[in-house]
Design a protein around this motif. Structure first.
Motif, PDB file in Angstrom:
ATOM      1  N   THR A  14       0.836  -1.200   0.000  1.00 36.29           N
ATOM      2  CA  THR A  14       0.000   0.000   0.000  1.00 36.29           C
ATOM      3  C   THR A  14       0.870   1.249   0.000  1.00 36.29           C
ATOM      4  O   THR A  14       0.569   2.225  -0.688  1.00 36.29           O
ATOM      5  N   ARG A  15       1.966   1.215   0.741  1.00 36.69           N
ATOM      6  CA  ARG A  15       2.921   2.341   0.725  1.00 36.69           C
ATOM      7  C   ARG A  15       3.484   2.549  -0.684  1.00 36.69           C
ATOM      8  O   ARG A  15       3.594   3.672  -1.160  1.00 36.69           O
ATOM      9  N   LEU A  40      -3.925   2.940   3.998  1.00 41.49           N
ATOM     10  CA  LEU A  40      -2.666   2.740   4.707  1.00 41.49           C
ATOM     11  C   LEU A  40      -2.839   3.007   6.196  1.00 41.49           C
ATOM     12  O   LEU A  40      -2.346   2.238   7.032  1.00 41.49           O
ATOM     13  N   ASN A  41      -3.549   4.068   6.548  1.00 43.28           N
ATOM     14  CA  ASN A  41      -3.774   4.379   7.966  1.00 43.28           C
ATOM     15  C   ASN A  41      -4.538   3.263   8.676  1.00 43.28           C
ATOM     16  O   ASN A  41      -4.215   2.903   9.811  1.00 43.28           O
ATOM     17  N   ILE A  42      -5.529   2.698   8.010  1.00 42.08           N
ATOM     18  CA  ILE A  42      -6.296   1.595   8.598  1.00 42.08           C
ATOM     19  C   ILE A  42      -5.397   0.387   8.817  1.00 42.08           C
ATOM     20  O   ILE A  42      -5.433  -0.252   9.876  1.00 42.08           O
ATOM     21  N   LEU A  43      -4.567   0.079   7.843  1.00 41.48           N
ATOM     22  CA  LEU A  43      -3.655  -1.063   7.982  1.00 41.48           C
ATOM     23  C   LEU A  43      -2.657  -0.833   9.110  1.00 41.48           C
ATOM     24  O   LEU A  43      -2.346  -1.755   9.877  1.00 41.48           O
ATOM     25  N   LEU A  46      -4.406  -1.433  12.373  1.00 43.18           N
ATOM     26  CA  LEU A  46      -4.534  -2.874  12.596  1.00 43.18           C
ATOM     27  C   LEU A  46      -3.213  -3.463  13.093  1.00 43.18           C
ATOM     28  O   LEU A  46      -3.202  -4.310  13.994  1.00 43.18           O
ATOM     29  N   GLN A  47      -2.130  -3.008  12.512  1.00 39.42           N
ATOM     30  CA  GLN A  47      -0.816  -3.503  12.911  1.00 39.42           C
ATOM     31  C   GLN A  47      -0.547  -3.158  14.376  1.00 39.42           C
ATOM     32  O   GLN A  47      -0.052  -3.980  15.127  1.00 39.42           O
ATOM     33  N   GLU A  48      -0.889  -1.944  14.793  1.00 38.08           N
ATOM     34  CA  GLU A  48      -0.698  -1.540  16.184  1.00 38.08           C
ATOM     35  C   GLU A  48      -1.531  -2.405  17.133  1.00 38.08           C
ATOM     36  O   GLU A  48      -1.065  -2.760  18.205  1.00 38.08           O
ATOM     37  N   GLU A  49      -2.749  -2.718  16.736  1.00 37.21           N
ATOM     38  CA  GLU A  49      -3.628  -3.534  17.567  1.00 37.21           C
ATOM     39  C   GLU A  49      -3.077  -4.947  17.759  1.00 37.21           C
ATOM     40  O   GLU A  49      -3.326  -5.573  18.779  1.00 37.21           O
TER      41      GLU A  49
END
Length: 51
Positions: A14-15, A40-43, A46-49
């Protein structure tokens, strides 16, 4: 662990997609740039979660 790897791949692709759109279209395609930025922000959220 496998899900995190898939998420990392999605984030990286996505980046790259966003960089391509920004270079290829520049400011002439703000809607697509904004959509890819939101994706990208949503992904990244999700990664942080999952950390």
């Amino acid at each position: 662990m496998e899900r995190i790897d898939e998420l990392e791949i999605l984030i990286n692709s996505t980046r790259q997609q966003l960089e391509f759109y920004q270079q290829f279209y520049g400011p002439h395609n703000p809607k697509t740039n904004r959509l890819v930025e939101e994706q990208l922000n949503i992904l990244l959220e999700l990664q942080e979660e999952h950390r």
